[in-house]
Enzyme design. Structure first.
Site, PDB file in Angstrom:
ATOM      1  N   ARG A 137       8.060  10.495  39.495  1.00  0.00           N
ATOM      2  CA  ARG A 137       6.836  10.896  38.789  1.00  0.00           C
ATOM      3  C   ARG A 137       7.147  11.228  37.330  1.00  0.00           C
ATOM      4  NH1 ARG A 137       3.261  15.739  41.189  1.00  0.00           N
ATOM      5  NH2 ARG A 137       4.961  16.973  40.311  1.00  0.00           N
TER       6      ARG A 137
ATOM      7  N   GLU B 165      -9.386  19.772  41.044  1.00  0.00           N
ATOM      8  CA  GLU B 165      -8.216  20.478  41.593  1.00  0.00           C
ATOM      9  C   GLU B 165      -8.188  21.906  41.067  1.00  0.00           C
ATOM     10  OE1 GLU B 165      -4.477  18.834  40.117  1.00  0.00           O
ATOM     11  OE2 GLU B 165      -5.276  18.721  38.087  1.00  0.00           O
TER      12      GLU B 165
ATOM     13  N   LYS C 263       1.936  14.224  33.953  1.00  0.00           N
ATOM     14  CA  LYS C 263       2.325  15.635  33.992  1.00  0.00           C
ATOM     15  C   LYS C 263       2.960  15.985  32.643  1.00  0.00           C
ATOM     16  CE  LYS C 263       4.308  18.930  37.256  1.00  0.00           C
ATOM     17  NZ  LYS C 263       3.255  19.924  37.239  1.00  0.00           N
TER      18      LYS C 263
HETATM   19  N1  PXG Z   1      -2.085  19.906  39.957  1.00  0.00           N
HETATM   20  C1  PXG Z   1      -1.544  20.357  38.815  1.00  0.00           C
HETATM   21  C2  PXG Z   1      -2.355  20.299  37.570  1.00  0.00           C
HETATM   22  C3  PXG Z   1      -0.239  20.876  38.810  1.00  0.00           C
HETATM   23  O1  PXG Z   1       0.294  21.306  37.655  1.00  0.00           O
HETATM   24  C4  PXG Z   1      -0.113  20.450  41.192  1.00  0.00           C
HETATM   25  C5  PXG Z   1      -1.397  19.941  41.116  1.00  0.00           C
HETATM   26  C6  PXG Z   1       0.638  20.369  42.482  1.00  0.00           C
HETATM   27  O2  PXG Z   1       1.568  19.317  42.405  1.00  0.00           O
HETATM   28  P1  PXG Z   1       2.926  19.296  43.239  1.00  0.00           P
HETATM   29  O3  PXG Z   1       3.560  17.991  42.862  1.00  0.00           O
HETATM   30  O4  PXG Z   1       3.730  20.477  42.792  1.00  0.00           O
HETATM   31  O5  PXG Z   1       2.571  19.350  44.665  1.00  0.00           O
HETATM   32  C7  PXG Z   1       0.486  20.959  40.031  1.00  0.00           C
HETATM   33  C8  PXG Z   1       1.835  21.592  40.111  1.00  0.00           C
HETATM   34  C9  PXG Z   1       3.813  26.862  39.060  1.00  0.00           C
HETATM   35  C10 PXG Z   1       3.522  25.564  38.412  1.00  0.00           C
HETATM   36  O6  PXG Z   1       4.887  27.434  38.732  1.00  0.00           O
HETATM   37  C11 PXG Z   1       3.069  24.445  39.117  1.00  0.00           C
HETATM   38  C12 PXG Z   1       2.771  23.268  38.422  1.00  0.00           C
HETATM   39  C13 PXG Z   1       2.909  23.285  37.071  1.00  0.00           C
HETATM   40  C14 PXG Z   1       3.359  24.380  36.413  1.00  0.00           C
HETATM   41  C15 PXG Z   1       3.673  25.528  37.075  1.00  0.00           C
HETATM   42  O7  PXG Z   1       2.989  27.315  39.851  1.00  0.00           O
HETATM   43  N2  PXG Z   1       2.335  22.062  38.911  1.00  0.00           N
END
Ligand code: PXG
Length: 296
Positions: A54, A186, A153
């Protein structure tokens, strides 16, 4: 004094207090860069290859040439974890456009900056998992797919931060964003699912939502336990009237939603399918087949 964590920056390791980058780095000046949040459980980096894939997909969209191959990147992540003697960890991989001048033109940036932070994870409260959280649909629309949506991302997280601020100021645990058509996209940093008549549904990424790694895992687990999992548009009414709802993410794992804008979801307690998925999810953490072991 406790030994400081070591941070990888461009192939070198620095103690946390001295791990610094230039104020001319476009990651800071413009949010120009990409990142991943990854976790290790019991010595296994969960879905590391998927996260690396990703990261490189995000980089391709913003035309950022990561100066390491995927294999080199994987080795660097594992080496950083080993240097810090971590088995359970939160891993933050950041690749910025690098040092440029004060103008935004990325052509001025000679070399991307690669940062790998491995740290202990701050867990969500167990109360959130047991009781579910209170979420709020906020006025901040998820950036659309023809703008800075979370399909990439990128380091540009103002959209999510504004959403989180709205939830914070009124005392809600989490923010939920709609897309510009009014469909659920989301959470601020989590994907969203609802359960209706035994089916689990999550919004398509055309709403600007991230292709979450946890989201993919949960959809597969749902199928494994014989439940249909689909991507479909979800309206606020669908969410208010869902049997169950939950959020997924690397940090969050699976968190039940008890309430949205004061509407109680189901009976206000984590539902049976949510709980079953939480159990199935817990089973695969630390499994070497579900990631890459730190010590090989
Ligand atoms: N949507 C967004 C906008 C995200 O930033 C997710 C969904 C979940 O994705 P994953 O691949 O992790 O299942 C994210 C996750 C945190 C943190 O520390 C999490 C994210 C970004 C920054 C901080 O909670 N991303």
């Amino acid at each position: 004094m406790e030994k400081e964590l070591l941070i990888y920056i461009d192939g070198e390791y620095y103690p946390k207090s001295r791990a610094k980058i230039s104020v001319y780095d476009h990651g800071l000046l413009y949010g120009d860069g990409v990142f991943e949040g990854i976790r290790a459980y019991s010595g296994v980096v969960f879905k590391l290859r998927e996260h690396i894939d990703r990261l490189y997909r995000s980089a391709r969209v913003i035309m950022l040439n990561i100066p390491l191959t995927r294999e080199e990147m994987i080795r660097a992540v594992l080496e950083t974890l080993r240097k810090n003697n971590l088995q359970d960890a939160y891993i933050r991989l950041v690749v910025t456009r690098g040092i440029g001048d004060l103008g935004l033109d990325p052509r001025k940036c000679q070399r991307p900056t690669v940062i790998i932070i491995t740290d202990i994870i701050k867990l969500h409260s167990s109360e959130a998992k047991e009781k579910g959280i209170r979420a709020m649909i906020v006025w901040v629309k998820r950036d659309p797919v023809d703008a800075t949506s979370h399909e990439v991302k990128s380091l540009n997280y103002m959209n999510s931060i504004l959403a989180k601020i709205e939830a914070n100021i009124v005392g809600y645990d989490e923010a939920i964003c709609l897309d510009k058509n009014g469909y659920i996209s989301e959470g601020a940093a989590e994907n969203l699912f609802i359960v209706k008549n035994g089916r689990i549904i999550t919004p398509p990424t055309s709403t600007g939502a991230l292709v979450g790694i946890t989201r993919e895992v949960v959809m597969k687990l749902a199928q494994k336990i014989g439940c249909t999992a689909v991507e479909n548009n979800i309206t606020p009414t669908d969410l208010f009237t869902a049997d169950e709802a939950f959020l997924t993410g690397t940090a969050a794992e699976i968190i039940p939603i008890a309430e949205v804008n004061k509407r109680i979801i189901g009976d206000g307690k984590p539902g049976p399918l949510t709980r079953r998925l939480m159990q199935e999810f817990a089973k695969i953490l630390g499994d070497p087949n579900e990631g890459i072991p730190i010590h090989q």
